[in-house]
Write a protein that holds these residues in place. Structure first.
Motif, PDB file in Angstrom:
ATOM      1  N   GLY A 222       0.775  -1.222   0.000  1.00  0.00           N
ATOM      2  CA  GLY A 222       0.000   0.000   0.000  1.00  0.00           C
ATOM      3  C   GLY A 222       0.809   1.275   0.000  1.00  0.00           C
ATOM      4  N   GLY A 223       2.121   1.173   0.098  1.00  0.00           N
ATOM      5  CA  GLY A 223       2.947   2.359   0.036  1.00  0.00           C
ATOM      6  C   GLY A 223       2.948   2.963  -1.353  1.00  0.00           C
ATOM      7  N   GLY A 224       3.422   4.185  -1.436  1.00  0.00           N
ATOM      8  CA  GLY A 224       3.476   4.856  -2.720  1.00  0.00           C
ATOM      9  C   GLY A 224       3.734   6.332  -2.568  1.00  0.00           C
ATOM     10  N   LEU A 225       3.468   7.054  -3.635  1.00  0.00           N
ATOM     11  CA  LEU A 225       3.671   8.495  -3.693  1.00  0.00           C
ATOM     12  C   LEU A 225       2.330   9.196  -3.576  1.00  0.00           C
TER      13      LEU A 225
ATOM     14  N   VAL B 223       6.754   5.071   1.703  1.00  0.00           N
ATOM     15  CA  VAL B 223       5.744   6.114   1.610  1.00  0.00           C
ATOM     16  C   VAL B 223       6.458   7.425   1.339  1.00  0.00           C
ATOM     17  N   THR B 224       6.090   8.078   0.253  1.00  0.00           N
ATOM     18  CA  THR B 224       6.688   9.351  -0.108  1.00  0.00           C
ATOM     19  C   THR B 224       5.589  10.391  -0.244  1.00  0.00           C
ATOM     20  N   VAL B 225       5.728  11.484   0.491  1.00  0.00           N
ATOM     21  CA  VAL B 225       4.742  12.553   0.481  1.00  0.00           C
ATOM     22  C   VAL B 225       5.396  13.794  -0.114  1.00  0.00           C
ATOM     23  N   SER B 226       4.866  14.267  -1.215  1.00  0.00           N
ATOM     24  CA  SER B 226       5.409  15.436  -1.883  1.00  0.00           C
ATOM     25  C   SER B 226       4.696  16.698  -1.419  1.00  0.00           C
TER      26      SER B 226
ATOM     27  N   THR C 138       7.308  11.043   5.150  1.00  0.00           N
ATOM     28  CA  THR C 138       8.048  10.248   4.189  1.00  0.00           C
ATOM     29  C   THR C 138       9.030   9.327   4.905  1.00  0.00           C
ATOM     30  N   ALA C 139       8.921   8.040   4.637  1.00  0.00           N
ATOM     31  CA  ALA C 139       9.757   7.050   5.304  1.00  0.00           C
ATOM     32  C   ALA C 139       9.424   5.674   4.752  1.00  0.00           C
ATOM     33  N   VAL C 140      10.243   4.713   5.117  1.00  0.00           N
ATOM     34  CA  VAL C 140       9.883   3.321   4.930  1.00  0.00           C
ATOM     35  C   VAL C 140       9.085   2.899   6.155  1.00  0.00           C
ATOM     36  N   TYR C 141       7.922   2.341   5.927  1.00  0.00           N
ATOM     37  CA  TYR C 141       7.042   1.920   7.003  1.00  0.00           C
ATOM     38  C   TYR C 141       7.130   0.417   7.180  1.00  0.00           C
TER      39      TYR C 141
ATOM     40  N   SER D  50      -4.175  10.953   1.412  1.00  0.00           N
ATOM     41  CA  SER D  50      -4.351   9.788   2.267  1.00  0.00           C
ATOM     42  C   SER D  50      -3.770   8.549   1.621  1.00  0.00           C
ATOM     43  N   LEU D  51      -3.415   7.612   2.465  1.00  0.00           N
ATOM     44  CA  LEU D  51      -2.877   6.347   2.021  1.00  0.00           C
ATOM     45  C   LEU D  51      -3.225   5.297   3.060  1.00  0.00           C
ATOM     46  N   ARG D  52      -3.495   4.090   2.620  1.00  0.00           N
ATOM     47  CA  ARG D  52      -3.791   3.001   3.539  1.00  0.00           C
ATOM     48  C   ARG D  52      -2.785   1.876   3.348  1.00  0.00           C
ATOM     49  N   LEU D  53      -2.043   1.591   4.400  1.00  0.00           N
ATOM     50  CA  LEU D  53      -1.091   0.502   4.380  1.00  0.00           C
ATOM     51  C   LEU D  53      -1.733  -0.759   4.938  1.00  0.00           C
ATOM     52  N   SER D  54      -1.341  -1.886   4.385  1.00  0.00           N
ATOM     53  CA  SER D  54      -1.802  -3.174   4.869  1.00  0.00           C
ATOM     54  C   SER D  54      -0.607  -4.043   5.217  1.00  0.00           C
ATOM     55  N   CYS D  55      -0.795  -4.913   6.168  1.00  0.00           N
ATOM     56  CA  CYS D  55       0.229  -5.871   6.560  1.00  0.00           C
ATOM     57  C   CYS D  55      -0.434  -7.218   6.715  1.00  0.00           C
TER      58      CYS D  55
END
Length: 122
Positions: free
Chosen positions: A8-11, A118-121, A91-94, A17-22
């Motif tokens: 779910g990571g991305g730019l 996850v990268t936030v511009s 912005t980071a690796v989650y 908003s962004l939703r990460l899944s594990c």
């Protein structure tokens, strides 16, 4: 053994908003507290959010309170991180992680996913 795979990571633009899944392997997912940490270049890995085995108790880093929500679906062996109002400093690796106890301490956790960027511009 526990295997964890993030997705779910991305730019995304600031304010988005962004939703990460594990996704966790095995049949013992519900035994574990779950958490999310993140690591930016040149920074230490820092706590983001965690919840207990049932999802009834949650804790958050001050930097993400009111913006991020952690949840889990034990039937799907999956933990989520809903991220709203994203900022460039997010912005980071989650990394997804599991452990025996809910805590802000990295020492609490013993299994880790590979991480998702996850990268936030601005």
């Amino acid at each position: 053994q526990v295997q964890l795979v993030e997705s779910g990571g991305g730019l995304v633009q600031a304010g988005g908003s962004l939703r990460l899944s594990c996704a966790a392997s095995g049949r013992t997912f519900s035994r574990y507290a779950m958490g999310w940490f993140r690591q930016a270049p040149g920074k230490e890995r820092e706590f983001v959010a965690a919840l207990n085995w049932s999802g009834g108790n949650t804790i958050y880093a001050d930097s993400v309170k009111g913006r991020f929500t952690i949840s889990r679906d034990n039937a799907k062996n999956t933990v989520y991180l809903q991220m709203n109002g994203l900022k460039p400093e997010d912005t980071a690796v989650y990394y997804c992680t599991s452990g025996d106890y809910i805590s802000k301490s990295i020492r609490t956790y013993d299994y880790w996913g590979q991480g998702t960027q996850v990268t936030v511009s601005s």
